[in-house]
Design a protein around this motif. Structure first.
Motif, PDB file in Angstrom:
ATOM      1  N   MET A   1       0.957  -1.249  -0.094  1.00  0.00           N
ATOM      2  CA  MET A   1      -0.121  -0.114   0.050  1.00  0.00           C
ATOM      3  C   MET A   1       0.704   1.080   0.023  1.00  0.00           C
ATOM      4  SD  MET A   1      -3.140  -1.013  -0.039  1.00  0.00           S
ATOM      5  CE  MET A   1      -4.272   0.176   0.290  1.00  0.00           C
ATOM      6  N   HIS A   2       0.455   2.289  -0.264  1.00  0.00           N
ATOM      7  CA  HIS A   2       1.003   3.570  -0.520  1.00  0.00           C
ATOM      8  C   HIS A   2       0.125   4.552   0.428  1.00  0.00           C
ATOM      9  CE1 HIS A   2       3.826   2.069  -3.561  1.00  0.00           C
ATOM     10  NE2 HIS A   2       2.528   1.377  -3.812  1.00  0.00           N
ATOM     11  N   TYR A   3       0.798   5.636   1.082  1.00  0.00           N
ATOM     12  CA  TYR A   3       0.389   6.245   2.152  1.00  0.00           C
ATOM     13  C   TYR A   3       0.340   8.097   1.626  1.00  0.00           C
ATOM     14  CZ  TYR A   3      -0.496   1.910   4.302  1.00  0.00           C
ATOM     15  OH  TYR A   3      -0.686   0.572   4.793  1.00  0.00           O
ATOM     16  N   VAL A   4      -0.692   8.645   2.050  1.00  0.00           N
ATOM     17  CA  VAL A   4      -0.453  10.083   2.069  1.00  0.00           C
ATOM     18  C   VAL A   4      -0.945  10.420   3.577  1.00  0.00           C
ATOM     19  CG1 VAL A   4      -1.422  12.197   1.073  1.00  0.00           C
ATOM     20  CG2 VAL A   4      -1.127  10.348  -0.446  1.00  0.00           C
ATOM     21  N   TYR A   5      -0.032  11.306   3.932  1.00  0.00           N
ATOM     22  CA  TYR A   5      -0.118  11.505   5.656  1.00  0.00           C
ATOM     23  C   TYR A   5      -0.156  13.014   6.034  1.00  0.00           C
ATOM     24  CZ  TYR A   5       4.830  11.507   5.820  1.00  0.00           C
ATOM     25  OH  TYR A   5       6.161  11.589   5.567  1.00  0.00           O
ATOM     26  N   ILE A   6      -1.018  13.460   7.041  1.00  0.00           N
ATOM     27  CA  ILE A   6      -0.649  14.712   7.226  1.00  0.00           C
ATOM     28  C   ILE A   6      -0.092  14.563   8.929  1.00  0.00           C
ATOM     29  CG2 ILE A   6      -1.775  16.942   7.729  1.00  0.00           C
ATOM     30  CD1 ILE A   6      -2.053  16.091   4.873  1.00  0.00           C
ATOM     31  N   LEU A   7       0.850  15.334   9.093  1.00  0.00           N
ATOM     32  CA  LEU A   7       1.407  15.570  10.602  1.00  0.00           C
ATOM     33  C   LEU A   7       1.035  17.111  11.037  1.00  0.00           C
ATOM     34  CD1 LEU A   7       4.898  13.825  10.017  1.00  0.00           C
ATOM     35  CD2 LEU A   7       2.702  12.643  10.932  1.00  0.00           C
ATOM     36  N   GLN A   8       0.693  17.006  12.428  1.00  0.00           N
ATOM     37  CA  GLN A   8       0.637  18.377  12.835  1.00  0.00           C
ATOM     38  C   GLN A   8       1.953  18.429  13.856  1.00  0.00           C
ATOM     39  OE1 GLN A   8      -2.620  19.087  15.447  1.00  0.00           O
ATOM     40  NE2 GLN A   8      -2.541  21.381  15.073  1.00  0.00           N
ATOM     41  N   SER A   9       2.618  19.707  13.640  1.00  0.00           N
ATOM     42  CA  SER A   9       3.806  20.108  14.737  1.00  0.00           C
ATOM     43  C   SER A   9       2.873  20.608  15.871  1.00  0.00           C
ATOM     44  CB  SER A   9       4.378  21.235  14.121  1.00  0.00           C
ATOM     45  OG  SER A   9       5.225  21.828  15.203  1.00  0.00           O
ATOM     46  N   GLN A  10       3.180  19.947  16.820  1.00  0.00           N
ATOM     47  CA  GLN A  10       2.716  20.301  18.259  1.00  0.00           C
ATOM     48  C   GLN A  10       3.359  21.481  18.776  1.00  0.00           C
ATOM     49  OE1 GLN A  10      -0.206  18.172  19.748  1.00  0.00           O
ATOM     50  NE2 GLN A  10       0.173  18.342  17.540  1.00  0.00           N
ATOM     51  N   LYS A  11       4.635  21.938  18.509  1.00  0.00           N
ATOM     52  CA  LYS A  11       5.241  22.988  18.682  1.00  0.00           C
ATOM     53  C   LYS A  11       4.617  24.464  18.077  1.00  0.00           C
ATOM     54  CE  LYS A  11      10.052  24.237  19.477  1.00  0.00           C
ATOM     55  NZ  LYS A  11      11.672  23.941  19.267  1.00  0.00           N
ATOM     56  N   TYR A  12       4.563  24.112  16.638  1.00  0.00           N
ATOM     57  CA  TYR A  12       4.225  25.220  15.774  1.00  0.00           C
ATOM     58  C   TYR A  12       2.924  25.593  15.126  1.00  0.00           C
ATOM     59  CZ  TYR A  12       9.172  26.271  16.207  1.00  0.00           C
ATOM     60  OH  TYR A  12      10.179  26.467  16.923  1.00  0.00           O
ATOM     61  N   ASN A  13       2.277  24.184  15.346  1.00  0.00           N
ATOM     62  CA  ASN A  13       0.707  23.912  14.728  1.00  0.00           C
ATOM     63  C   ASN A  13       0.722  24.058  13.284  1.00  0.00           C
ATOM     64  OD1 ASN A  13      -0.608  23.502  17.180  1.00  0.00           O
ATOM     65  ND2 ASN A  13      -0.481  25.690  17.623  1.00  0.00           N
ATOM     66  N   PHE A  14       1.975  23.922  12.685  1.00  0.00           N
ATOM     67  CA  PHE A  14       1.795  23.948  11.156  1.00  0.00           C
ATOM     68  C   PHE A  14       1.617  22.291  10.923  1.00  0.00           C
ATOM     69  CE2 PHE A  14       4.488  27.864  11.648  1.00  0.00           C
ATOM     70  CZ  PHE A  14       3.843  28.489  10.658  1.00  0.00           C
ATOM     71  N   LEU A  15       1.204  22.172   9.623  1.00  0.00           N
ATOM     72  CA  LEU A  15       0.975  20.931   9.027  1.00  0.00           C
ATOM     73  C   LEU A  15       1.937  20.436   7.805  1.00  0.00           C
ATOM     74  CD1 LEU A  15      -3.062  21.028   8.482  1.00  0.00           C
ATOM     75  CD2 LEU A  15      -1.637  20.098  10.621  1.00  0.00           C
ATOM     76  N   TYR A  16       2.367  19.138   8.046  1.00  0.00           N
ATOM     77  CA  TYR A  16       3.377  18.690   6.965  1.00  0.00           C
ATOM     78  C   TYR A  16       2.625  17.419   6.410  1.00  0.00           C
ATOM     79  CZ  TYR A  16       7.113  16.040   4.893  1.00  0.00           C
ATOM     80  OH  TYR A  16       7.931  15.574   4.108  1.00  0.00           O
ATOM     81  N   THR A  17       2.697  17.613   5.118  1.00  0.00           N
ATOM     82  CA  THR A  17       1.808  16.549   3.971  1.00  0.00           C
ATOM     83  C   THR A  17       3.104  15.626   3.480  1.00  0.00           C
ATOM     84  OG1 THR A  17       0.072  17.850   3.671  1.00  0.00           O
ATOM     85  CG2 THR A  17       0.469  16.126   2.115  1.00  0.00           C
ATOM     86  N   GLY A  18       2.951  14.227   3.489  1.00  0.00           N
ATOM     87  CA  GLY A  18       4.004  13.323   2.907  1.00  0.00           C
ATOM     88  C   GLY A  18       3.163  12.210   2.440  1.00  0.00           C
ATOM     89  N   TYR A  19       4.208  11.645   1.721  1.00  0.00           N
ATOM     90  CA  TYR A  19       3.734  10.132   1.034  1.00  0.00           C
ATOM     91  C   TYR A  19       4.723   9.429   1.377  1.00  0.00           C
ATOM     92  CZ  TYR A  19       4.741   6.631  -2.461  1.00  0.00           C
ATOM     93  OH  TYR A  19       5.106   5.441  -2.979  1.00  0.00           O
ATOM     94  N   THR A  20       4.364   8.014   1.626  1.00  0.00           N
ATOM     95  CA  THR A  20       5.394   6.919   1.960  1.00  0.00           C
ATOM     96  C   THR A  20       4.625   5.504   1.573  1.00  0.00           C
ATOM     97  OG1 THR A  20       6.725   5.972   3.499  1.00  0.00           O
ATOM     98  CG2 THR A  20       4.407   6.656   4.060  1.00  0.00           C
TER      99      THR A  20
END
Length: 90
Positions: free
Chosen positions: A1-20
């Motif tokens: 499987m291939h995944y798209v994911y969203i991470l939220q920085s708990q320090k700055y509240n910015f979001l990061y989008t990635g693939y793996t």
């Protein structure tokens, strides 16, 4: 499987989008600071992911989430989450 994911920085509240293709391993790499894009934004929280059978579909979705329309769609999809954590910046 291939995944798209969203991470939220708990320090700055910015979001990061990635693939793996290995989400567990990738999250560990982010958490340990091995990913330069998120190293200084730790700690991180996985707030969303989608699974795809093909790599091309997952990469296309990742690119979409990085556009203005994709960010707007994320706000709608995760509306209740963002109401609870109002400071998150998409």
């Amino acid at each position: 499987m291939h995944y798209v994911y969203i991470l939220q920085s708990q320090k700055y509240n910015f979001l990061y989008t990635g693939y793996t293709n290995n989400i567990k391993s990738r999250i560990i790499h982010h958490d340990k600071g091995f990913v330069s894009a998120t190293r200084f934004r730790r700690p991180l929280k996985l707030i969303f992911y989608e699974a795809y059978v093909t790599k091309s579909d997952a990469i296309r979705r990742e690119h979409y989430f990085k556009t203005a329309k994709g960010k707007a769609a994320l706000k709608i999809m995760l509306k209740d989450y963002f109401l609870e954590y109002r400071d998150a910046r998409v």
